[in-house]
Scaffold this active site. Structure first.
Site, PDB file in Angstrom:
ATOM      1  N   HIS A 116       0.847  -1.186   0.000  1.00 18.82           N
ATOM      2  CA  HIS A 116       0.000   0.000   0.000  1.00 18.82           C
ATOM      3  C   HIS A 116       0.884   1.238   0.000  1.00 18.82           C
ATOM      4  O   HIS A 116       1.976   1.255   0.566  1.00 18.82           O
ATOM      5  CB  HIS A 116      -0.915  -0.011   1.224  1.00 18.82           C
ATOM      6  CG  HIS A 116      -1.939   1.075   1.215  1.00 18.82           C
ATOM      7  ND1 HIS A 116      -1.667   2.358   1.628  1.00 18.82           N
ATOM      8  CD2 HIS A 116      -3.230   1.078   0.814  1.00 18.82           C
ATOM      9  CE1 HIS A 116      -2.747   3.103   1.495  1.00 18.82           C
ATOM     10  NE2 HIS A 116      -3.710   2.349   0.998  1.00 18.82           N
ATOM     11  N   GLU A 188      -3.640   2.368  -7.310  1.00 19.13           N
ATOM     12  CA  GLU A 188      -4.066   3.458  -6.428  1.00 19.13           C
ATOM     13  C   GLU A 188      -3.156   4.661  -6.646  1.00 19.13           C
ATOM     14  O   GLU A 188      -2.101   4.764  -6.031  1.00 19.13           O
ATOM     15  CB  GLU A 188      -4.042   3.009  -4.966  1.00 19.13           C
ATOM     16  CG  GLU A 188      -2.788   2.252  -4.534  1.00 19.13           C
ATOM     17  CD  GLU A 188      -2.571   2.272  -3.032  1.00 19.13           C
ATOM     18  OE1 GLU A 188      -3.487   2.628  -2.287  1.00 19.13           O
ATOM     19  OE2 GLU A 188      -1.447   1.944  -2.615  1.00 19.13           O
TER      20      GLU A 188
END
Length: 273
Positions: A116, A188
């Protein structure tokens, strides 16, 4: 597939065709295990059997909440899948404060987020570390959600594909086609996370298509067709249907919107919009 992370920083992941929706909360430490249970109970009330026939929904609580959420899911026979926000890459060793993937597997965790942007940016996780985590998650019979994405500066300099595909290639090193086919890849764009800014559906589609194309080059067309690719970055009920209509977007990794069960339920039910 939709991924829901309950706890640290909101984030939802959703994928079509038994699409995976995942909710993850990664930005604000504001759901303890009591709050996580309440949130999940309300979400369970809002979504029904028809929804789970269309999408997979995984819940990614912080480590302190996983056991509580697991107990609720199993006791009430809920259809949510359990996930974790990250994991170490070793099963044992002197790594104070880390959680081994083998421990997560024992808690019936199915999905683990790897790489992430906040893990990369704040905690200094390199491509090499992320690759080790992907391999460790697979070795423990769980499914990695490999996150890739560029900063605003990289985007404005025209370096989106170079950055994203570089992270992708690094994360998939040493894997075989079957392993890659089982993964979830989450695009993302860092500049769109929690900012209210969202890549247009066309921009998101372009990058997700590049990811699928690169996987085809590296592992073959069959693998590329099977891997699930998600978009994450200020996903909400108002834009989910348009995102999910794109050819190469199979789901969503949802952030702040995942903190609100009503909003998250509407995202899960995007097909009804």
């Amino acid at each position: 597939m939709v991924n829901l992370d309950l706890g640290l920083f909101p984030k939802l992941q959703m994928v079509q065709d038994h699409r995976h929706l995942a909710k993850s909360q990664h930005r604000t430490l504001h759901q303890n295990h009591f709050e996580a249970i309440q949130c999940l109970q309300k979400l369970a009330y809002l979504v029904g059997k028809d929804d789970f026939e269309q999408v997979d929904v995984s819940i990614h609580p912080p480590f302190t909440d996983i056991r509580s959420v697991q107990t609720l899911v199993e006791a009430d026979s809920l259809k949510f899948l359990l996930g974790a926000q990250h994991s170490h890459y070793e099963d044992k060793g002197a790594f104070t404060g880390e959680v081994a993937p083998v421990f997560l597997a024992k808690l019936t965790v199915k999905y683990v987020i790897c790489g992430h942007s906040e893990r990369r940016e704040i905690f200094g996780e390199t491509d090499d570390i992320v690759q080790k985590k992907v391999a460790a998650v697979l070795a423990n019979k769980m499914i990695p959600i490999l996150c890739v994405g560029e900063t605003l500066a990289e985007r404005e300099a025209g370096g989106t594909e170079e950055k994203v595909l570089g992270q992708l290639r690094a994360g998939l090193q040493k894997l075989n086609p079957d392993q890659v086919a089982s993964l979830v890849i989450a695009y993302e764009p860092i500049w769109a996370i929690g900012t209210g800014k969202t890549a247009t559906s066309e921009d998101a589609q372009q990058v997700c298509a590049s990811i699928r194309r690169e996987i085809g080059v590296l592992f073959g067309a069959d693998t590329a067709s099977k891997v699930r690719i998600q978009y994450g970055g200020s996903v909400k009920a108002a834009n989910i249907a348009e995102l999910m209509a794109q050819t190469d977007i199979d789901g969503a990794l949802v952030g702040g919107a995942s903190l609100d069960p009503d909003e998250f339920a509407r995202i899960i039910q995007y097909r009804l919009h």
